[in-house]
Scaffold this active site. Structure first.
Site, short mmCIF file in Angstrom:
data_model
loop_
_atom_site.label_atom_id
_atom_site.label_comp_id
_atom_site.label_asym_id
_atom_site.label_seq_id
_atom_site.Cartn_x
_atom_site.Cartn_y
_atom_site.Cartn_z
N ASP A 144 53.86 23.80 57.90
CA ASP A 144 54.14 24.68 56.77
C ASP A 144 54.88 23.93 55.65
O ASP A 144 55.90 23.27 55.87
CB ASP A 144 54.97 25.89 57.23
CG ASP A 144 54.13 26.84 58.10
OD1 ASP A 144 52.90 26.88 57.90
OD2 ASP A 144 54.70 27.50 58.97
N HIS A 157 49.90 23.55 63.24
CA HIS A 157 49.15 24.71 63.75
C HIS A 157 47.90 24.95 62.92
O HIS A 157 47.75 24.42 61.81
CB HIS A 157 50.04 25.95 63.81
CG HIS A 157 50.63 26.35 62.50
ND1 HIS A 157 51.63 25.65 61.88
CD2 HIS A 157 50.36 27.40 61.67
CE1 HIS A 157 51.96 26.24 60.74
NE2 HIS A 157 51.18 27.29 60.59
C1 SIN Z 1 50.43 30.16 58.97
O1 SIN Z 1 49.92 29.10 58.65
O2 SIN Z 1 51.63 30.33 58.98
C2 SIN Z 1 49.55 31.31 59.44
C3 SIN Z 1 49.32 31.19 60.90
C4 SIN Z 1 48.51 32.32 61.42
O3 SIN Z 1 48.10 33.20 60.65
O4 SIN Z 1 48.25 32.35 62.62
#
Ligand code: SIN
Length: 273
Positions: free
Chosen positions: A103, A248
């Site tokens: 992020d 992620h």
């Molecule tokens: C994000 O990148 O914070 C979104 C992650 C998600 O929607 O699972």
């Protein structure tokens, strides 16, 4: 005893991701919140079910995790400047986080912890996958580790946000330089800190060299199923992850269904090696 220690802890695999049962996040005292911060620095991401809360309560809880971060691009829900709306439906042209990333790594002090709570989930799909950057680093050869430790990368908000969040060409986004390998301030472990979402290039390398090296690292992360964990959301599930040691990827495999929730994020320190 604070609640995290007494919870039922289930490590999803040996490298990353722990589900905690028997914890009501809103009931944690500060000692419990501090334990949670220690645990997420070790495990990368923590999962919780059945955590009903209002937006105001989520912001209050986030504030106990750390100083809250304001997103440099997204429009926040009315009255909640620290909240990122995570919403995708049949009208959406894109979904947030649909690619490997950390992020807001374009910030000079990029996020430490993110806490995402979903209120509405699609009938199937919409999982999120996390990858451990400790393990991504540890599983490289020593020669490659040593070389990467000499490098600095540029992270540009423009790369991630251009064409999104109502961008009409009239805004400037943060650009920052960070070490390619960073040391986590809590665990003391080293982890990779470049990501496909924000990293524009590695300083001091020719463009083709920089791209080839980044592509090798991104493949290493994307193929690294031994250090990834996948979470299937339910309404009122919460995930808390530590951006200093994980990346992620949200999957968008549920179009045209709706997925809806809110993220609060804490500010981290200036990354160091
Ligand atoms: C994000 O990148 O914070 C979104 C992650 C998600 O929607 O699972």
């Amino acid at each position: 005893m604070a609640a995290v220690m007494t919870a039922t802890r289930r490590d999803v695999n040996t490298k990353i991701g722990t589900e905690l049962e028997g914890v009501t996040l809103l009931d944690l005292d500060q000692a419990g919140v501090d334990e949670l911060k220690e645990l997420v620095a070790e495990r990368g991401v923590l999962f919780f079910r059945d955590q009903e809360m209002t937006l105001a309560q989520q912001v209050e809880l986030g504030g106990r995790l750390g100083e809250l971060h304001i997103h440099p691009a997204a429009k926040a829900p009315e009255g909640f400047p620290e909240v990122l709306l995570v919403h995708t439906d049949a009208e959406s042209a894109y979904t947030a986080g649909n690619g490997w990333h950390t992020d807001v790594s374009c910030d000079e002090r990029p996020p430490a912890l993110s806490m995402l709570r979903l209120e509405q989930t699609p009938p199937s799909g919409g999982d999120t996958v996390w990858a451990s950057m400790y393990e991504a680093y540890d599983t490289l050869s020593t020669s490659m580790q040593d070389y990467l430790c000499t490098l600095t990368a540029v992270h540009a908000g423009d790369k991630a946000y251009r064409g999104r969040y109502g961008y009409t060409g009239d805004r400037e986004f943060p650009v920052s330089e960070h070490p390619v390998v960073r040391t986590h301030p809590v665990s003391g472990r080293k982890g990779l800190y470049v990501n496909m979402g924000f990293t524009s290039h590695i300083k001091g390398l020719r463009a083709r060299e920089s791209q080839a090296l980044l592509d090798m690292l991104y493949d290493h992360i994307a193929y690294g199923i031994n250090f990834q964990v996948r979470f299937q959301w339910e309404p009122n599930s919460v995930a808390i992850w530590d951006n200093r040691c994980v990346q992620h990827h949200a999957s968008w495999d549920y179009f045209p269904e709706t997925r809806h929730g809110y993220r609060v994020t804490t500010r981290g320190e200036v990354p160091f090696q």
